[in-house]
Design a protein around this motif. Structure first.
Motif, PDB file in Angstrom:
ATOM      1  N   SER A 271      -5.055 -14.438  17.190  1.00 22.17           N
ATOM      2  CA  SER A 271      -4.629 -15.692  16.574  1.00 22.17           C
ATOM      3  C   SER A 271      -5.191 -15.833  15.162  1.00 22.17           C
ATOM      4  O   SER A 271      -4.477 -16.226  14.227  1.00 22.17           O
ATOM      5  CB  SER A 271      -5.081 -16.870  17.438  1.00 22.17           C
ATOM      6  OG  SER A 271      -4.792 -18.097  16.815  1.00 22.17           O
ATOM      7  N   THR A 272      -6.460 -15.492  15.006  1.00 22.07           N
ATOM      8  CA  THR A 272      -7.089 -15.563  13.680  1.00 22.07           C
ATOM      9  C   THR A 272      -6.432 -14.587  12.716  1.00 22.07           C
ATOM     10  O   THR A 272      -6.178 -14.910  11.553  1.00 22.07           O
ATOM     11  CB  THR A 272      -8.592 -15.256  13.788  1.00 22.07           C
ATOM     12  OG1 THR A 272      -9.199 -16.157  14.715  1.00 22.07           O
ATOM     13  CG2 THR A 272      -9.267 -15.391  12.438  1.00 22.07           C
ATOM     14  N   LEU A 273      -6.138 -13.390  13.210  1.00 20.37           N
ATOM     15  CA  LEU A 273      -5.522 -12.364  12.378  1.00 20.37           C
ATOM     16  C   LEU A 273      -4.130 -12.786  11.923  1.00 20.37           C
ATOM     17  O   LEU A 273      -3.767 -12.623  10.747  1.00 20.37           O
ATOM     18  CB  LEU A 273      -5.453 -11.052  13.159  1.00 20.37           C
ATOM     19  CG  LEU A 273      -5.253  -9.756  12.370  1.00 20.37           C
ATOM     20  CD1 LEU A 273      -6.304  -9.604  11.288  1.00 20.37           C
ATOM     21  CD2 LEU A 273      -5.284  -8.565  13.311  1.00 20.37           C
ATOM     22  N   LEU A 274      -3.342 -13.356  12.828  1.00 24.65           N
ATOM     23  CA  LEU A 274      -1.995 -13.796  12.475  1.00 24.65           C
ATOM     24  C   LEU A 274      -2.036 -14.927  11.450  1.00 24.65           C
ATOM     25  O   LEU A 274      -1.163 -15.021  10.580  1.00 24.65           O
ATOM     26  CB  LEU A 274      -1.246 -14.243  13.729  1.00 24.65           C
ATOM     27  CG  LEU A 274      -0.938 -13.140  14.754  1.00 24.65           C
ATOM     28  CD1 LEU A 274      -0.224 -13.722  15.967  1.00 24.65           C
ATOM     29  CD2 LEU A 274      -0.096 -12.029  14.127  1.00 24.65           C
ATOM     30  N   GLN A 366       3.762  -4.267   4.488  1.00 24.98           N
ATOM     31  CA  GLN A 366       2.627  -3.827   5.295  1.00 24.98           C
ATOM     32  C   GLN A 366       2.126  -4.958   6.191  1.00 24.98           C
ATOM     33  O   GLN A 366       1.778  -4.728   7.359  1.00 24.98           O
ATOM     34  CB  GLN A 366       1.506  -3.336   4.383  1.00 24.98           C
ATOM     35  CG  GLN A 366       1.830  -2.063   3.629  1.00 24.98           C
ATOM     36  CD  GLN A 366       0.728  -1.657   2.667  1.00 24.98           C
ATOM     37  OE1 GLN A 366      -0.385  -2.180   2.724  1.00 24.98           O
ATOM     38  NE2 GLN A 366       1.026  -0.727   1.774  1.00 24.98           N
ATOM     39  N   ILE A 367       2.084  -6.166   5.646  1.00 27.17           N
ATOM     40  CA  ILE A 367       1.683  -7.319   6.458  1.00 27.17           C
ATOM     41  C   ILE A 367       2.653  -7.498   7.621  1.00 27.17           C
ATOM     42  O   ILE A 367       2.244  -7.750   8.762  1.00 27.17           O
ATOM     43  CB  ILE A 367       1.623  -8.591   5.590  1.00 27.17           C
ATOM     44  CG1 ILE A 367       0.475  -8.498   4.587  1.00 27.17           C
ATOM     45  CG2 ILE A 367       1.457  -9.834   6.463  1.00 27.17           C
ATOM     46  CD1 ILE A 367       0.429  -9.642   3.592  1.00 27.17           C
ATOM     47  N   GLY A 368       3.947  -7.351   7.342  1.00 30.59           N
ATOM     48  CA  GLY A 368       4.942  -7.467   8.402  1.00 30.59           C
ATOM     49  C   GLY A 368       4.762  -6.414   9.480  1.00 30.59           C
ATOM     50  O   GLY A 368       4.890  -6.704  10.682  1.00 30.59           O
ATOM     51  N   GLU A 374       0.500  -6.376  16.077  1.00 33.85           N
ATOM     52  CA  GLU A 374      -0.461  -7.258  16.742  1.00 33.85           C
ATOM     53  C   GLU A 374       0.236  -8.155  17.763  1.00 33.85           C
ATOM     54  O   GLU A 374      -0.300  -8.411  18.846  1.00 33.85           O
ATOM     55  CB  GLU A 374      -1.206  -8.106  15.707  1.00 33.85           C
ATOM     56  CG  GLU A 374      -2.156  -7.319  14.812  1.00 33.85           C
ATOM     57  CD  GLU A 374      -3.297  -6.677  15.576  1.00 33.85           C
ATOM     58  OE1 GLU A 374      -3.654  -7.196  16.655  1.00 33.85           O
ATOM     59  OE2 GLU A 374      -3.820  -5.656  15.109  1.00 33.85           O
ATOM     60  N   LYS A 375       1.428  -8.625  17.439  1.00 36.68           N
ATOM     61  CA  LYS A 375       2.168  -9.467  18.382  1.00 36.68           C
ATOM     62  C   LYS A 375       2.610  -8.667  19.600  1.00 36.68           C
ATOM     63  O   LYS A 375       2.577  -9.171  20.733  1.00 36.68           O
ATOM     64  CB  LYS A 375       3.381 -10.086  17.686  1.00 36.68           C
ATOM     65  CG  LYS A 375       3.030 -11.207  16.719  1.00 36.68           C
ATOM     66  CD  LYS A 375       4.284 -11.806  16.100  1.00 36.68           C
ATOM     67  CE  LYS A 375       3.941 -12.973  15.184  1.00 36.68           C
ATOM     68  NZ  LYS A 375       5.152 -13.567  14.554  1.00 36.68           N
ATOM     69  N   SER A 376       3.018  -7.413  19.375  1.00 32.40           N
ATOM     70  CA  SER A 376       3.452  -6.589  20.505  1.00 32.40           C
ATOM     71  C   SER A 376       2.292  -6.275  21.436  1.00 32.40           C
ATOM     72  O   SER A 376       2.453  -6.247  22.660  1.00 32.40           O
ATOM     73  CB  SER A 376       4.083  -5.290  19.995  1.00 32.40           C
ATOM     74  OG  SER A 376       3.112  -4.462  19.363  1.00 32.40           O
TER      75      SER A 376
END
Length: 379
Positions: A271-274, A366-368, A374-376
């Motif tokens: 969550s923090t990373l997103l 790259q962010i995308g 991370e979501k997967s």
């Protein structure tokens, strides 16, 4: 001194190796290393997003701000990958002169370098003037995306900026490790005490290194000169962990915690990373839609107008030269200035403007990529 040392940018004084890094087109990035450990290899990564050539009076673009990596071989334990960097300076707290987007882009690149080195098994240390306060977006990118830990906060915990602002100048240095804009520093004596901040760090990646001591040094003054620099120096001492069990225990202790009992550490990290990804994306998009577009468009129109004026000035100079020769000289000088500045702005618009925008769009991609991964994993 052997020719080998001179060619490689190394000097040796006694048992100490001195390595200077070269980049940029004027004075260089100002990155150097003194080491008693053997140097295995070095390389330098020059930031693709680093100010603007039109800001020649600031110099960041011309000195080639970079991240210099040196792999050291200690007597025992894994090799140390020491990253030394000096990120783009802020010339204001807000607005275009803050260069917030540039530092965020540099932090993203720096986080990638640190993460890859840590995955290769190195004990990673990032040092330098990062020109970013604790809690800022570049700091959060390095902490979350780069998985780097602040050596000062590992020892003393985070500092509340409001509490730091209330401290005496000496306590700000001793208790909060403020290295910049301290009124104790003769180069910053006119600053308000509330402006003192911490911009210089030793961040560590992984769990192979543990800080045992840290503080601010070089606060004394040179007689008849003043402070050594506009920044005080930050120093840290580390212990090396080489046993797998000890490394795992250190890594466990450094995992972030949350007061929400229903949220486990992994979910909290994701969550923090997103959130960091969202903030970085928003900042870059805002810069592309405002400052970058304005700079590119303005310089393009300046180029077009200068060419038109150049064409107009040619017959004007010819006609005036018959009636008032000295006036034609003035027209010629003005025409040259207009044309030269217009061509320079045109080159900046066509070459630099496109280069900067492409570099920022690459970071957005790259962010995308990282966000999708991370979501997967979280799902």
């Amino acid at each position: 001194m052997s020719s080998h040392y001179r060619r490689s940018g190394l000097r040796k004084i006694g048992t100490t190796l001195i390595k200077c890094f070269s980049s940029g087109m004027i004075s260089g990035p100002g990155l150097a290393l003194l080491s008693r450990f053997p140097i295995v290899e070095t390389f330098i990564y020059r930031y693709p997003v680093n100010g603007r050539p039109s800001a020649f009076y600031r110099g960041d673009w011309y000195v080639g701000k970079s991240a210099a990596v040196t792999v050291l071989e200690p007597p025992s334990g894994p090799h140390i990958a020491l990253i030394n960097s000096h990120m783009h300076a802020p010339y204001a707290l807000t607005g275009d002169a803050a260069y917030a987007c540039h530092r965020a882009a540099q932090a993203w690149d720096l986080a990638g370098v640190a993460r890859r080195l840590e995955r290769q098994g190195y004990a990673v240390v990032l040092v330098g003037d990062l020109n970013s306060r604790p809690g800022s977006l570049p700091y959060r990118i390095l902490s979350n995306e780069g998985q780097l830990h602040d050596s000062w906060e590992l020892l003393h915990g985070p500092s509340d900026p409001l509490e730091v602002a209330k401290m005496s100048p000496q306590d700000q240095v001793d208790l909060a490790a403020t290295t910049c804009d301290s009124t104790i520093n003769t180069w910053r004596a006119q600053r308000a005490p509330t402006e003192a901040c911490r911009l210089d760090y030793a961040l560590i990646g992984g769990a192979k290194l543990t800080p045992v001591d840290a503080g601010v040094v070089f606060t004394e003054r040179i007689p008849d000169v003043g402070s050594y620099s506009d920044h005080f120096a930050y120093t840290a001492t580390f212990e090396m962990e080489d046993k797998p069990e000890a490394i795992k225990e250190v890594a466990r202790k450094r995992r972030p915690t949350t007061t929400e009992s229903t949220i486990d550490a992994t979910t909290y990290e994701t969550s923090t990373l997103l959130t960091v990804y969202d903030d970085a994306r928003a900042l870059i998009l805002e810069y592309l839609d405002t400052t970058s577009r304005h700079q590119k468009t303005y310089r393009f129109y300046h180029f077009v107008v200068s060419i038109i004026l150049f064409v107009i000035f040619i017959p004007v100079i010819i006609v005036v030269s018959y009636q008032a020769p000295w006036a034609s000289v003035i027209f010629f000088i003005v025409g040259c200035v207009v044309t030269v500045t217009g061509v320079i702005d045109g080159l900046i618009s066509f070459l630099f403007g496109r280069n900067e925008q492409r570099a920022l769009r690459e970071i957005l991609m790259q962010i995308g990529d990282r966000e999708r991964y991370e979501k997967s994993v979280a799902n």
